[in-house]
Design a protein around this motif. Structure first.
Motif, short mmCIF file in Angstrom:
data_model
loop_
_atom_site.label_atom_id
_atom_site.label_comp_id
_atom_site.label_asym_id
_atom_site.label_seq_id
_atom_site.Cartn_x
_atom_site.Cartn_y
_atom_site.Cartn_z
N GLY A 1 21.84 15.53 7.93
CA GLY A 1 22.81 15.25 8.98
C GLY A 1 24.01 16.18 8.90
O GLY A 1 23.96 17.24 8.28
N THR A 2 25.10 15.74 9.52
CA THR A 2 26.32 16.56 9.55
C THR A 2 27.13 16.42 8.27
O THR A 2 27.47 17.40 7.62
CB THR A 2 27.18 16.18 10.77
N ALA A 3 27.45 15.17 7.89
CA ALA A 3 28.29 14.96 6.70
C ALA A 3 27.48 14.52 5.49
O ALA A 3 27.75 14.91 4.37
CB ALA A 3 29.37 13.92 7.01
N ASN A 4 26.46 13.67 5.69
CA ASN A 4 25.61 13.18 4.59
C ASN A 4 26.45 12.58 3.46
O ASN A 4 26.30 12.93 2.29
CB ASN A 4 24.73 14.32 4.05
N ASP A 5 27.33 11.65 3.83
CA ASP A 5 28.29 11.13 2.86
C ASP A 5 27.64 10.37 1.72
O ASP A 5 28.02 10.54 0.55
CB ASP A 5 29.31 10.24 3.57
N TYR B 1 24.95 -2.07 5.77
CA TYR B 1 25.29 -0.66 5.62
C TYR B 1 25.34 -0.31 4.14
O TYR B 1 25.44 -1.20 3.28
CB TYR B 1 26.60 -0.31 6.32
N ILE B 2 25.27 0.98 3.84
CA ILE B 2 25.31 1.39 2.43
C ILE B 2 26.48 2.30 2.11
O ILE B 2 26.75 2.55 0.93
CB ILE B 2 23.99 2.07 1.99
N ASN B 3 27.21 2.77 3.12
CA ASN B 3 28.31 3.68 2.81
C ASN B 3 29.67 3.15 3.24
O ASN B 3 30.51 2.85 2.39
CB ASN B 3 28.07 5.06 3.42
N VAL B 4 29.93 3.03 4.54
CA VAL B 4 31.29 2.67 4.96
C VAL B 4 31.30 1.95 6.29
O VAL B 4 30.54 2.27 7.20
CB VAL B 4 32.18 3.94 5.05
N ALA B 5 32.16 0.95 6.37
CA ALA B 5 32.53 0.33 7.65
C ALA B 5 33.99 0.66 7.89
O ALA B 5 34.82 0.57 6.98
CB ALA B 5 32.32 -1.17 7.60
N ALA B 6 34.29 1.09 9.11
CA ALA B 6 35.66 1.49 9.44
C ALA B 6 36.10 0.78 10.70
O ALA B 6 35.29 0.43 11.57
CB ALA B 6 35.73 3.01 9.64
N MET B 7 37.41 0.54 10.79
CA MET B 7 37.92 -0.16 11.96
C MET B 7 39.34 0.30 12.27
O MET B 7 40.09 0.65 11.36
CB MET B 7 37.88 -1.68 11.78
N GLY B 8 39.68 0.33 13.58
CA GLY B 8 41.01 0.73 13.99
C GLY B 8 41.01 2.03 14.77
O GLY B 8 39.96 2.54 15.18
N THR B 9 42.19 2.60 14.96
CA THR B 9 42.34 3.84 15.70
C THR B 9 41.67 4.99 14.95
O THR B 9 41.72 5.07 13.73
CB THR B 9 43.84 4.17 15.87
N HIS C 1 0.81 -1.21 0.00
CA HIS C 1 0.00 0.00 0.00
C HIS C 1 0.85 1.28 0.00
O HIS C 1 0.30 2.38 0.05
CB HIS C 1 -0.93 0.02 1.21
N TYR C 2 2.17 1.13 -0.05
CA TYR C 2 3.07 2.27 0.05
C TYR C 2 3.80 2.54 -1.25
O TYR C 2 4.20 1.60 -1.95
CB TYR C 2 4.09 2.06 1.17
N ARG C 3 3.99 3.81 -1.54
CA ARG C 3 4.77 4.20 -2.71
C ARG C 3 6.27 4.13 -2.41
O ARG C 3 7.05 3.74 -3.27
CB ARG C 3 4.41 5.63 -3.13
N GLN C 4 6.68 4.53 -1.19
CA GLN C 4 8.09 4.66 -0.89
C GLN C 4 8.29 4.85 0.61
O GLN C 4 7.35 5.09 1.36
CB GLN C 4 8.68 5.87 -1.62
N VAL C 5 9.56 4.77 1.00
CA VAL C 5 10.00 5.16 2.34
C VAL C 5 10.91 6.36 2.17
O VAL C 5 11.80 6.36 1.31
CB VAL C 5 10.75 4.02 3.05
N ILE C 6 10.70 7.40 2.98
CA ILE C 6 11.59 8.56 3.01
C ILE C 6 12.33 8.54 4.34
O ILE C 6 11.71 8.35 5.39
CB ILE C 6 10.83 9.89 2.86
N VAL C 7 13.64 8.74 4.30
CA VAL C 7 14.41 8.86 5.53
C VAL C 7 15.09 10.22 5.52
O VAL C 7 15.78 10.58 4.56
CB VAL C 7 15.42 7.72 5.71
N ALA C 8 14.86 10.99 6.58
CA ALA C 8 15.45 12.31 6.73
C ALA C 8 16.38 12.31 7.93
O ALA C 8 15.94 12.09 9.05
CB ALA C 8 14.37 13.37 6.90
N GLY C 9 17.67 12.52 7.66
CA GLY C 9 18.66 12.49 8.72
C GLY C 9 20.04 12.34 8.13
O GLY C 9 20.24 12.51 6.92
N GLY C 10 20.99 12.01 8.98
CA GLY C 10 22.35 11.79 8.52
C GLY C 10 22.59 10.35 8.15
O GLY C 10 21.66 9.53 8.08
N ASP C 11 23.86 10.00 7.94
CA ASP C 11 24.21 8.64 7.52
C ASP C 11 23.80 7.60 8.56
O ASP C 11 23.40 6.49 8.22
CB ASP C 11 25.71 8.55 7.26
N GLY C 12 23.89 7.96 9.85
CA GLY C 12 23.50 7.03 10.90
C GLY C 12 22.02 6.71 10.85
O GLY C 12 21.61 5.55 11.02
N THR C 13 21.20 7.72 10.61
CA THR C 13 19.75 7.50 10.52
C THR C 13 19.41 6.65 9.30
O THR C 13 18.58 5.73 9.38
CB THR C 13 19.01 8.85 10.44
#
Length: 312
Positions: A107-111, A147-155, A72-84
């Motif tokens: 968001g802050t960076a919106n990568d 995830y859709i952008n980046v996974a990071a690990m380390g210092t 019954h839905y056309r779409q999902v909209i998400v408003a926020g940064g990469d975390g959201t």
């Protein structure tokens, strides 16, 4: 009495006439909620009914997606940064919600929005969401998290989690740079074992990135070869190096020339295993990540995302 999500059954509206809007009122400078009435008005003019959901907590989205009727839905909209965006995508994957996604970067960076060349002006965001142009995007998976952008690990990779929200509100992505510089004193090498078809070996690293998009933390040219719909992840391992070699590498990151640096291991793959005998900090799209060992895979062209141009 409070109205619950299920008080208006899907059957009362025509097929594909509803739009689910999930927004984070605290993302970026916190001004997105003031646009809600405009968004509702624009969509109602086109015959769509907006269902706004405040926040992005996992338990709330689990409830929403487990009770909705996607047909019954056309779409999902998400408003926020990469975390959201990450939280929403994970909930959609968990509940097998196959609806196109519109991203309103606030968001802050919106990568990832930067990678997709999505606009910063609200009217343009609405125009794209009401349009018919879409592009495919891969969804990466690390252990049990998507995830859709980046996974990071380390210092230093958990800088986004540690950065003062007030500082992000004031100066935006520059807050990440300041926090990162303050943490340089804690830079330490980490033993890493890499296993993939394209590259395998053991190395001491400072940090590593496994990217689907092209930018992270406001660094716009981290993965200049990235294509978020090619079924491949871009792997970058920043090896242990003398401190005097860090500034030239940092300049290379800013200019997009770092992939050829002798202190960087770079390759593309669709399957990857990372192991380490020590406890390693991880971050996925700005949120706390999974624990080692890390097994990566790709769901090729799993998402449809509204974009300026049609690539489907």
């Amino acid at each position: 009495m409070a109205i619950k999500f299920t008080d208006y059954p899907d059957e009362v509206l025509e097929h594909k006439k509803k739009v689910l809007l999930i927004y984070n009122p605290y993302s970026g400078n916190g001004i997105f909620p003031k646009y809600l009435d405009l968004i509702i008005e624009r969509f109602q003019e086109k015959g769509y009914v907006i269902r706004p959901i405040r926040g992005g907590a996992e338990r709330i989205l689990d409830y929403i997606f487990s009770h909705m009727h996607p047909e019954h839905y056309r779409q999902v909209i998400v408003a926020g940064g990469d975390g959201t965006v990450n939280i929403v995508v994970n909930a959609m994957m968990k509940h097998d919600i196959d609806l196109p996604l519109a991203i309103f970067p606030s968001g802050t960076a919106n990568d990832f929005a930067y990678y997709l060349d999505l606009p910063k002006e609200i009217d343009e965001m609405i125009d794209i969401a009401l349009g018919d142009n879409m592009s495919y995007a891969d969804v990466a998976k690390v252990n049990e998290k998507y995830y859709i952008n980046v996974a990071a690990m380390g210092t230093l990779v958990d800088v986004s989690q540690k950065t003062d929200p007030d500082l992000k509100y004031t100066i935006g992505a520059g807050a990440y740079y300041i926090k990162g510089l303050s943490e340089m004193k804690d830079l330490r090498p980490i033993p890493l074992k890499i296993t993939s078809k394209e590259f395998s070996g053991e190395v001491e690293m400072f940090f590593a990135l496994v990217m689907n998009g092209c930018s992270a933390g406001g660094f716009k040219r981290l993965s200049t070869e990235a294509d978020a719909s090619d079924g491949l992840l871009d792997v970058m391992v920043f090896k242990k190096m003398p401190l005097h070699e860090i500034p030239p590498l940092f300049f290379g990151v800013l200019t997009g020339t770092h992939l050829s640096n002798k202190n960087v291991i770079y390759f593309q793959t669709n399957e990857l295993l990372l192991e380490s005998p020590v406890d390693v900090s991880t971050d996925v799209d700005g949120e706390k990540g999974e624990k080692f060992p890390l097994r990566f895979s790709v769901l090729h062209k799993k998402l449809r995302i509204f974009t300026r141009e049609n690539n489907i």
